[in-house]
Motif scaffolding. Structure first.
Motif, PDB file in Angstrom:
ATOM      1  N   PRO A  35       0.828  -1.205   0.000  1.00  0.00           N
ATOM      2  CA  PRO A  35       0.000   0.000   0.000  1.00  0.00           C
ATOM      3  C   PRO A  35       0.866   1.260   0.000  1.00  0.00           C
ATOM      4  N   ALA A  36       0.397   2.298  -0.667  1.00  0.00           N
ATOM      5  CA  ALA A  36       1.141   3.551  -0.732  1.00  0.00           C
ATOM      6  C   ALA A  36       1.086   4.265   0.609  1.00  0.00           C
ATOM      7  N   ARG A  37       2.227   4.725   1.063  1.00  0.00           N
ATOM      8  CA  ARG A  37       2.333   5.511   2.287  1.00  0.00           C
ATOM      9  C   ARG A  37       3.417   6.549   2.070  1.00  0.00           C
ATOM     10  N   ALA A  38       3.145   7.752   2.507  1.00  0.00           N
ATOM     11  CA  ALA A  38       4.159   8.792   2.451  1.00  0.00           C
ATOM     12  C   ALA A  38       5.064   8.652   3.668  1.00  0.00           C
ATOM     13  N   ASP A  39       6.259   9.168   3.565  1.00  0.00           N
ATOM     14  CA  ASP A  39       7.167   9.167   4.701  1.00  0.00           C
ATOM     15  C   ASP A  39       6.738  10.279   5.641  1.00  0.00           C
ATOM     16  N   ALA A  40       6.163   9.909   6.777  1.00  0.00           N
ATOM     17  CA  ALA A  40       5.631  10.885   7.722  1.00  0.00           C
ATOM     18  C   ALA A  40       6.728  11.752   8.324  1.00  0.00           C
ATOM     19  N   THR A  41       7.983  11.337   8.244  1.00  0.00           N
ATOM     20  CA  THR A  41       9.083  12.130   8.784  1.00  0.00           C
ATOM     21  C   THR A  41       9.588  13.154   7.777  1.00  0.00           C
ATOM     22  N   ALA A  42       9.032  13.182   6.586  1.00  0.00           N
ATOM     23  CA  ALA A  42       9.522  14.068   5.524  1.00  0.00           C
ATOM     24  C   ALA A  42       8.824  15.420   5.523  1.00  0.00           C
ATOM     25  N   SER A  43       8.169  15.793   6.587  1.00  0.00           N
ATOM     26  CA  SER A  43       7.514  17.102   6.730  1.00  0.00           C
ATOM     27  C   SER A  43       6.434  17.335   5.689  1.00  0.00           C
ATOM     28  N   GLY A  44       5.717  16.320   5.308  1.00  0.00           N
ATOM     29  CA  GLY A  44       4.595  16.473   4.390  1.00  0.00           C
ATOM     30  C   GLY A  44       4.966  16.949   3.009  1.00  0.00           C
ATOM     31  N   ASP A  45       6.101  16.514   2.472  1.00  0.00           N
ATOM     32  CA  ASP A  45       6.491  16.984   1.148  1.00  0.00           C
ATOM     33  C   ASP A  45       6.097  16.015   0.033  1.00  0.00           C
ATOM     34  N   VAL A  46       5.196  15.072   0.321  1.00  0.00           N
ATOM     35  CA  VAL A  46       4.705  14.144  -0.696  1.00  0.00           C
ATOM     36  C   VAL A  46       3.344  14.633  -1.190  1.00  0.00           C
ATOM     37  N   ILE A  47       3.158  14.636  -2.508  1.00  0.00           N
ATOM     38  CA  ILE A  47       1.925  15.123  -3.127  1.00  0.00           C
ATOM     39  C   ILE A  47       1.149  13.948  -3.704  1.00  0.00           C
ATOM     40  N   ALA A  48      -0.137  13.884  -3.406  1.00  0.00           N
ATOM     41  CA  ALA A  48      -1.018  12.864  -3.986  1.00  0.00           C
ATOM     42  C   ALA A  48      -1.688  13.443  -5.224  1.00  0.00           C
ATOM     43  N   ASN A  49      -1.820  12.629  -6.257  1.00  0.00           N
ATOM     44  CA  ASN A  49      -2.472  13.051  -7.487  1.00  0.00           C
ATOM     45  C   ASN A  49      -3.890  12.486  -7.500  1.00  0.00           C
ATOM     46  N   LEU A  50      -4.869  13.333  -7.275  1.00  0.00           N
ATOM     47  CA  LEU A  50      -6.267  12.910  -7.294  1.00  0.00           C
ATOM     48  C   LEU A  50      -6.966  13.521  -8.503  1.00  0.00           C
ATOM     49  N   TRP A  51      -6.350  13.340  -9.644  1.00  0.00           N
ATOM     50  CA  TRP A  51      -6.872  13.862 -10.900  1.00  0.00           C
ATOM     51  C   TRP A  51      -8.235  13.249 -11.194  1.00  0.00           C
ATOM     52  N   SER A  52      -9.163  14.072 -11.587  1.00  0.00           N
ATOM     53  CA  SER A  52     -10.517  13.669 -11.976  1.00  0.00           C
ATOM     54  C   SER A  52     -11.363  13.132 -10.826  1.00  0.00           C
ATOM     55  N   TYR A  53     -10.941  13.316  -9.599  1.00  0.00           N
ATOM     56  CA  TYR A  53     -11.797  13.004  -8.449  1.00  0.00           C
ATOM     57  C   TYR A  53     -12.749  14.186  -8.262  1.00  0.00           C
ATOM     58  N   ASN A  54     -13.980  13.915  -7.853  1.00  0.00           N
ATOM     59  CA  ASN A  54     -14.866  15.041  -7.551  1.00  0.00           C
ATOM     60  C   ASN A  54     -14.453  15.626  -6.201  1.00  0.00           C
ATOM     61  N   TRP A  55     -14.918  16.849  -5.922  1.00  0.00           N
ATOM     62  CA  TRP A  55     -14.439  17.579  -4.745  1.00  0.00           C
ATOM     63  C   TRP A  55     -14.798  16.873  -3.435  1.00  0.00           C
ATOM     64  N   ASP A  56     -15.965  16.258  -3.359  1.00  0.00           N
ATOM     65  CA  ASP A  56     -16.339  15.529  -2.140  1.00  0.00           C
ATOM     66  C   ASP A  56     -15.396  14.349  -1.902  1.00  0.00           C
ATOM     67  N   SER A  57     -15.003  13.650  -2.955  1.00  0.00           N
ATOM     68  CA  SER A  57     -14.086  12.513  -2.825  1.00  0.00           C
ATOM     69  C   SER A  57     -12.700  12.968  -2.390  1.00  0.00           C
TER      70      SER A  57
END
Length: 122
Positions: A35-57
């Protein structure tokens, strides 16, 4: 007993079949993805791509998955109202129709509601 030489086409088909079989076998024994997980020690510098998701999702993903797993930002499709063709080509969202924030992914109010939880998670 006399053997006929193989044609170049028959040799190509045989080699193609062997290569396809090898690729299929390699895919069958590949390790399952973790499963995908960002490195929590990296100060939140990982970006998720939620292209074409509606705003509620997007809002739900930020609250339930991305924020708790250390993601620092979300990339979404352009929020402006865009071209709407019957076939819905992927590039239609890059063709702005107006500056309204209500479009195929939701309304302006839903966009504002999406931004609030996303900002809380950052």
């Amino acid at each position: 007993m006399t053997t006929r030489p193989r044609s170049p086409g028959a040799l190509r088909r045989t080699l193609s079949a062997v290569a396809a079989g090898a690729l299929a076998l390699a895919g069958a024994v590949a390790l399952p993805a973790s499963p995908a997980r960002a490195d929590a020690t990296a100060s939140g510098d990982v970006i998720a791509n939620l292209w074409s998701y509606n705003w509620d999702s997007v809002a739900s993903e930020c609250t339930d998955v991305l924020g708790p797993n250390g993601y620092g930002a979300v990339w979404v499709a352009p929020p402006a109202e865009s071209l709407k063709q019957p076939n819905y080509y992927w590039w239609d969202v890059y063709q702005p129709y107006s500056y309204e924030l209500s479009g195929r992914f939701g309304t302006a109010a839903e966009f504002a509601s999406m931004v609030t939880p996303a900002m809380r998670q950052a």
